[in-house]
Design an enzyme around this catalytic site. Structure first.
Site, PDB file in Angstrom:
ATOM      1  N   LYS A   1       8.144 -28.568 -34.096  1.00  0.00           N
ATOM      2  CA  LYS A   1       7.076 -29.555 -34.282  1.00  0.00           C
ATOM      3  C   LYS A   1       7.568 -30.838 -33.598  1.00  0.00           C
ATOM      4  CE  LYS A   1       3.960 -31.365 -37.857  1.00  0.00           C
ATOM      5  NZ  LYS A   1       2.720 -30.790 -37.300  1.00  0.00           N
ATOM      6  N   ALA A   2       7.401 -30.867 -32.292  1.00  0.00           N
ATOM      7  CA  ALA A   2       7.947 -31.938 -31.464  1.00  0.00           C
ATOM      8  C   ALA A   2       6.833 -32.850 -30.959  1.00  0.00           C
ATOM      9  CB  ALA A   2       8.710 -31.343 -30.288  1.00  0.00           C
TER      10      ALA A   2
END
Length: 302
Positions: free
Chosen positions: A155-156
């Site tokens: 989850k960047a």
């Protein structure tokens, strides 16, 4: 900055949010190099609870590992920071956003010597009012990157550029959100939510390898199986969505969100939520609010 979000946690202590700024030389601002999470806190009779806090903190560290970012705080400190920022702002029902990012340093792509920061923000949040029909989606020409090009399990911050472009395009076309396909042309997810389809009595969802494996997604799969619904993670061609009896989305913010239309195809009974969607939306809501939580799914008390 609203009065209810006046305090943030940053690098080990609480700060007045108005005193925290971001430099124009910030590395993550320029290169999209950071990881974050989204969590919900629910007001319950015995006090506020953050739903699956430990799972979200673990995923934050996994995301950081995927992109090569080392968080300079241990998980226990990060976990405690969520309770601190909620208490400082007096929030009992809301949204939490921990984010790890780099500080100043623009000597190309190298991050040698650039400090890593960690912040936790919170603000009030309640689910939107229930609508008689579900939301509208369009299948976007914007695709998710290949797993070989980008770690899809992270989850960047940088991974949301495609989502942002697809979302804005969908809104301009008059839709609520967009379906993103993976590199092979199969359904991946929407711009920020996982997708489920009810087809021939089975609940189908794209495999975790092609999308961000959401924590709400995992919870809903567990609830469905507990209710005796057959669940399968398998590739979904976009055309199959139009043949589905029901389609719904899952996310921390939106919980279980029914879909009423995909492009020109209206789903179910004039776009109204179907029986499986209604069942799982109710079960999820009961779980997170504590009115019918099973011991294995008990939210973490703050």
């Amino acid at each position: 900055m609203s009065e209810s979000t006046r305090i943030v946690w940053l690098d080990g202590r609480l700060w007045d949010a108005s005193k925290v700024g971001l430099s124009l030389w910030n590395h993550s601002l320029h290169y999209g190099f950071g990881v974050f999470e989204g969590l919900r806190v629910y007001a319950r009779p015995d006090g506020p609870h953050v739903f699956r806090l430990a799972d979200h903190v673990r995923r934050l560290y996994r995301s950081a590992e995927h992109i090569g970012l080392e968080i300079p705080f241990d998980p226990e400190t990060v976990t405690a920071a969520h309770a601190q920022v909620l208490a400082a702002n007096g929030i009992t029902e809301g949204y939490l956003r921990p984010i790890a990012y780099l500080g100043d340093g623009l000597a190309g792509l190298t991050d040698t010597g650039v400090p890593v920061h960690l912040a936790v923000l919170a603000w009030p949040w309640r689910p939107p009012a229930t609508q008689p029909t579900g939301i509208s989606l369009t299948v976007s020409p914007i695709r998710k990157p290949s797993g070989e090009a980008f770690p899809l399990q992270a989850k960047a911050t940088g991974s949301y550029l495609a989502s942002k472009i697809a979302y804005l395009r969908a809104r301009r076309l008059g839709f609520d959100d967009a379906v993103l396909l993976d590199a092979h042309g199969m359904v991946s997810e929407t711009t920020a939510q996982n997708l489920f389809a009810v087809v021939d009595g089975r609940l189908l969802t794209p495999p975790a390898e092609s999308c961000l494996p959401g924590i709400t997604r995992a919870t809903v799969i567990d609830l469905a199986r507990h209710a005796g619904i057959t669940v399968a993670a398998e590739e979904l061609p976009p055309g199959r969505l139009g043949d589905a009896d029901e389609v719904f989305l899952t996310s921390t913010a939106g919980e279980v969100r029914p879909v009423g239309r995909i492009d020109d195809h209206v789903l179910g009974d004039e776009g109204r939520p179907g029986p499986v969607t209604r069942l799982l939306a109710t079960a999820y809501r009961e779980l997170v609010t504590g009115s019918h939580a099973r011991p294995t799914e008990e939210p973490i008390h703050v």
